[in-house]
Design a protein around this motif. Structure first.
Motif, PDB file in Angstrom:
ATOM      1  N   GLY A   1       0.807  -1.190   0.000  1.00 22.04           N
ATOM      2  CA  GLY A   1       0.000   0.000   0.000  1.00 22.04           C
ATOM      3  C   GLY A   1       0.851   1.255   0.000  1.00 22.04           C
ATOM      4  N   PRO A   2       0.190   2.386   0.162  1.00 30.14           N
ATOM      5  CA  PRO A   2       0.896   3.673   0.110  1.00 30.14           C
ATOM      6  C   PRO A   2       2.005   3.812   1.164  1.00 30.14           C
ATOM      7  N   LEU A   3       1.821   3.176   2.320  1.00 31.71           N
ATOM      8  CA  LEU A   3       2.872   3.262   3.345  1.00 31.71           C
ATOM      9  C   LEU A   3       4.159   2.569   2.902  1.00 31.71           C
ATOM     10  N   GLY A   4       4.037   1.664   1.947  1.00 28.60           N
ATOM     11  CA  GLY A   4       5.220   0.992   1.417  1.00 28.60           C
ATOM     12  C   GLY A   4       6.204   1.958   0.778  1.00 28.60           C
ATOM     13  N   LEU A   5       5.696   3.124   0.348  1.00 28.91           N
ATOM     14  CA  LEU A   5       6.581   4.125  -0.243  1.00 28.91           C
ATOM     15  C   LEU A   5       7.580   4.665   0.777  1.00 28.91           C
ATOM     16  N   TRP A   6       7.236   4.552   2.049  1.00 28.55           N
ATOM     17  CA  TRP A   6       8.093   5.084   3.101  1.00 28.55           C
ATOM     18  C   TRP A   6       8.936   4.011   3.775  1.00 28.55           C
ATOM     19  N   ARG A   7       8.811   2.761   3.322  1.00 31.49           N
ATOM     20  CA  ARG A   7       9.587   1.682   3.928  1.00 31.49           C
ATOM     21  C   ARG A   7      11.076   1.956   3.755  1.00 31.49           C
ATOM     22  N   GLY A   8      11.788   1.862   4.811  1.00 27.46           N
ATOM     23  CA  GLY A   8      13.234   2.069   4.766  1.00 27.46           C
ATOM     24  C   GLY A   8      13.658   3.520   4.952  1.00 27.46           C
ATOM     25  N   THR A   9      12.710   4.419   5.206  1.00 24.49           N
ATOM     26  CA  THR A   9      13.079   5.830   5.375  1.00 24.49           C
ATOM     27  C   THR A   9      14.008   6.008   6.568  1.00 24.49           C
ATOM     28  N   PHE A  10      13.678   5.402   7.678  1.00 27.37           N
ATOM     29  CA  PHE A  10      14.520   5.510   8.868  1.00 27.37           C
ATOM     30  C   PHE A  10      15.893   4.899   8.595  1.00 27.37           C
ATOM     31  N   ALA A  11      15.911   3.758   7.929  1.00 29.60           N
ATOM     32  CA  ALA A  11      17.186   3.109   7.594  1.00 29.60           C
ATOM     33  C   ALA A  11      18.005   3.983   6.644  1.00 29.60           C
ATOM     34  N   THR A  12      17.327   4.680   5.745  1.00 23.86           N
ATOM     35  CA  THR A  12      18.026   5.588   4.836  1.00 23.86           C
ATOM     36  C   THR A  12      18.712   6.701   5.619  1.00 23.86           C
ATOM     37  N   MET A  13      17.981   7.268   6.566  1.00 28.74           N
ATOM     38  CA  MET A  13      18.567   8.332   7.385  1.00 28.74           C
ATOM     39  C   MET A  13      19.734   7.806   8.217  1.00 28.74           C
ATOM     40  N   LEU A  14      19.589   6.575   8.698  1.00 21.18           N
ATOM     41  CA  LEU A  14      20.670   5.993   9.495  1.00 21.18           C
ATOM     42  C   LEU A  14      21.915   5.705   8.661  1.00 21.18           C
ATOM     43  N   SER A  15      21.754   5.524   7.361  1.00 18.75           N
ATOM     44  CA  SER A  15      22.931   5.285   6.527  1.00 18.75           C
ATOM     45  C   SER A  15      23.516   6.593   5.988  1.00 18.75           C
ATOM     46  N   LEU A  16      22.676   7.600   5.770  1.00 19.59           N
ATOM     47  CA  LEU A  16      23.181   8.858   5.220  1.00 19.59           C
ATOM     48  C   LEU A  16      23.971   9.680   6.243  1.00 19.59           C
ATOM     49  N   ALA A  17      23.535   9.681   7.481  1.00 20.33           N
ATOM     50  CA  ALA A  17      24.236  10.482   8.498  1.00 20.33           C
ATOM     51  C   ALA A  17      25.686  10.012   8.702  1.00 20.33           C
ATOM     52  N   PRO A  18      25.915   8.722   8.920  1.00 20.55           N
ATOM     53  CA  PRO A  18      27.317   8.286   9.066  1.00 20.55           C
ATOM     54  C   PRO A  18      28.120   8.487   7.783  1.00 20.55           C
ATOM     55  N   SER A  20      27.827  10.865   5.571  1.00 18.73           N
ATOM     56  CA  SER A  20      28.218  12.271   5.504  1.00 18.73           C
ATOM     57  C   SER A  20      29.304  12.593   6.523  1.00 18.73           C
ATOM     58  N   ALA A  21      29.160  12.087   7.724  1.00 16.74           N
ATOM     59  CA  ALA A  21      30.163  12.350   8.770  1.00 16.74           C
ATOM     60  C   ALA A  21      31.527  11.799   8.365  1.00 16.74           C
TER      61      ALA A  21
END
Length: 132
Positions: A1-18, A20-21
């Motif tokens: 469903g539509p919520l599937g579009l947001w699957r992995g958003t938190f994981a994406t943020m967890l991979s982008l922050a390190p 960039s650092a």
């Protein structure tokens, strides 16, 4: 469903922050060390290009396991936790699985990093001359 579009958003943020650092830390450290080693100014384009390449390689290698887990989370047909994905990946491929897709990521990250550093450092230099 539509919520599937947001699957992995938190994981994406967890991979982008390190990513960039590690990228910025590597760029700044390697810029200083390369300038000393090559006996050039830290503002030299060659120093910037090499520091960008090193930053791209280092941040990509260090964060590739996070990216693999994120991608598997996003592509999963069922809702899984990152820990479930990690366990499954390790069971399926071992530690080697954490580095799947590394070469294509490097092929994209290194040129992008070099261009980013060259543009960023040039912008900084232009700002210094405009304000000074």
């Amino acid at each position: 469903g539509p919520l599937g579009l947001w699957r992995g958003t938190f994981a994406t943020m967890l991979s982008l922050a390190p990513n960039s650092a590690v990228w910025w830390l590597t760029h700044e450290e390697s810029k200083q060390r390369l300038a000393r080693r090559l006996q050039m100014s830290e503002d030299h384009a060659l120093v910037h290009g090499w520091s960008g390449a090193l930053a791209g390689v280092t941040s990509t290698v260090v964060t590739n396991p996070l990216d693999v887990v994120k991608t598997r989370l996003q592509c999963s047909e069922t809702a899984l936790s990152a820990l479930d994905v990690l366990r499954g990946l390790l069971r399926e491929s071992g530690l080697r699985g954490l580095f799947s897709g590394l070469m294509p990521r490097l092929a994209a990250a290194v040129p992008r990093s070099v261009c980013t550093v060259l543009a960023y450092e040039r912008a900084i230099a232009l700002c210094r001359t405009k304000s000074g």
